[in-house]
Design a protein around this motif. Structure first.
Motif, mmCIF file in Angstrom:
data_model
loop_
_atom_site.group_PDB
_atom_site.id
_atom_site.type_symbol
_atom_site.label_atom_id
_atom_site.label_comp_id
_atom_site.label_asym_id
_atom_site.label_seq_id
_atom_site.Cartn_x
_atom_site.Cartn_y
_atom_site.Cartn_z
ATOM 1 N N LEU A 42 0.835 -1.190 0.000
ATOM 2 C CA LEU A 42 0.000 0.000 0.000
ATOM 3 C C LEU A 42 0.878 1.251 0.000
ATOM 4 C CD1 LEU A 42 -2.797 1.316 0.061
ATOM 5 C CD2 LEU A 42 -2.686 1.219 2.557
ATOM 6 N N GLN A 43 1.986 1.205 0.742
ATOM 7 C CA GLN A 43 2.888 2.343 0.773
ATOM 8 C C GLN A 43 3.496 2.597 -0.611
ATOM 9 O OE1 GLN A 43 2.617 -0.031 3.058
ATOM 10 N NE2 GLN A 43 3.176 0.678 5.090
ATOM 11 N N ALA A 44 3.799 1.533 -1.350
ATOM 12 C CA ALA A 44 4.336 1.687 -2.706
ATOM 13 C C ALA A 44 3.307 2.323 -3.631
ATOM 14 C CB ALA A 44 4.787 0.330 -3.251
ATOM 15 N N ILE A 45 2.054 1.914 -3.486
ATOM 16 C CA ILE A 45 0.977 2.508 -4.293
ATOM 17 C C ILE A 45 0.799 3.974 -3.903
ATOM 18 C CG2 ILE A 45 -1.508 2.475 -4.736
ATOM 19 C CD1 ILE A 45 -1.351 -0.614 -4.498
ATOM 20 N N ALA A 46 0.852 4.264 -2.594
ATOM 21 C CA ALA A 46 0.729 5.644 -2.127
ATOM 22 C C ALA A 46 1.826 6.515 -2.734
ATOM 23 C CB ALA A 46 0.794 5.694 -0.603
ATOM 24 N N LYS A 47 3.025 5.986 -2.782
ATOM 25 C CA LYS A 47 4.151 6.735 -3.354
ATOM 26 C C LYS A 47 3.902 7.011 -4.837
ATOM 27 C CE LYS A 47 9.157 6.686 -3.743
ATOM 28 N NZ LYS A 47 10.400 5.975 -3.425
ATOM 29 N N GLN A 48 3.391 6.008 -5.570
ATOM 30 C CA GLN A 48 3.068 6.197 -6.990
ATOM 31 C C GLN A 48 2.029 7.297 -7.182
ATOM 32 O OE1 GLN A 48 1.638 2.385 -8.263
ATOM 33 N NE2 GLN A 48 3.679 1.480 -8.444
ATOM 34 N N LEU A 49 1.082 7.386 -6.249
ATOM 35 C CA LEU A 49 0.018 8.376 -6.338
ATOM 36 C C LEU A 49 0.439 9.743 -5.787
ATOM 37 C CD1 LEU A 49 -3.029 6.175 -5.213
ATOM 38 C CD2 LEU A 49 -2.417 6.860 -7.548
ATOM 39 N N GLY A 50 1.621 9.795 -5.185
ATOM 40 C CA GLY A 50 2.096 11.041 -4.588
ATOM 41 C C GLY A 50 1.422 11.351 -3.261
ATOM 42 N N TRP A 51 0.986 10.320 -2.553
ATOM 43 C CA TRP A 51 0.284 10.463 -1.283
ATOM 44 C C TRP A 51 1.196 10.140 -0.111
ATOM 45 C CZ3 TRP A 51 -4.926 7.374 -1.909
ATOM 46 C CH2 TRP A 51 -5.705 7.960 -2.906
ATOM 47 N N LYS A 52 0.834 10.658 1.047
ATOM 48 C CA LYS A 52 1.463 10.257 2.302
ATOM 49 C C LYS A 52 0.866 8.912 2.709
ATOM 50 C CE LYS A 52 2.099 14.967 3.846
ATOM 51 N NZ LYS A 52 1.707 15.992 4.787
#
Length: 107
Positions: A42-52
């Motif tokens: 989930l953290q990797a997906i968040a990073k792709q989306l530019g999210w914290k």
């Protein structure tokens, strides 16, 4: 479930999760494994989306409450059949909503 019941961020996260699921299947994973999201994913997906990470967790909770994923513990969840069906039918829903909107304008 209708589109109105999800926030834009929830739709964006679900789309990213679904793309990951589809890529895993294409790469040879079983459906069962493709649905499983472990700590770090989930953290990797968040990073792709530019999210914290905290924002991704908040939106993950929304998807869980909507019944589209099965959350287990912090940042760990499964994409369930409701989430898969929601994504598979998104274009059909959008076309239907557009047609209904056009018909309402013609009345």
């Amino acid at each position: 479930m209708t589109d109105a019941e999800l926030t834009k961020n929830a739709k964006k996260l679900l789309n990213a999760i679904y793309k990951t699921y589809k890529k895993r299947i294409k790469d040879g994973d079983t459906i069962e494994r493709a649905c499983q999201f472990k700590i770090g994913e989930l953290q990797a997906i968040a990073k792709q989306l530019g999210w914290k990470n905290e924002d991704a967790f908040t939106v993950e909770n929304e998807l869980g409450k909507a019944g589209l994923i099965n959350p287990f513990s912090l940042y760990t969840f499964d994409l369930n059949t409701n989430g898969i069906a929601y994504m598979e039918n998104r274009w059909k829903r959008q076309i239907k909503n557009t047609i209904e909107w056009i018909v309402s304008l013609l009345k």
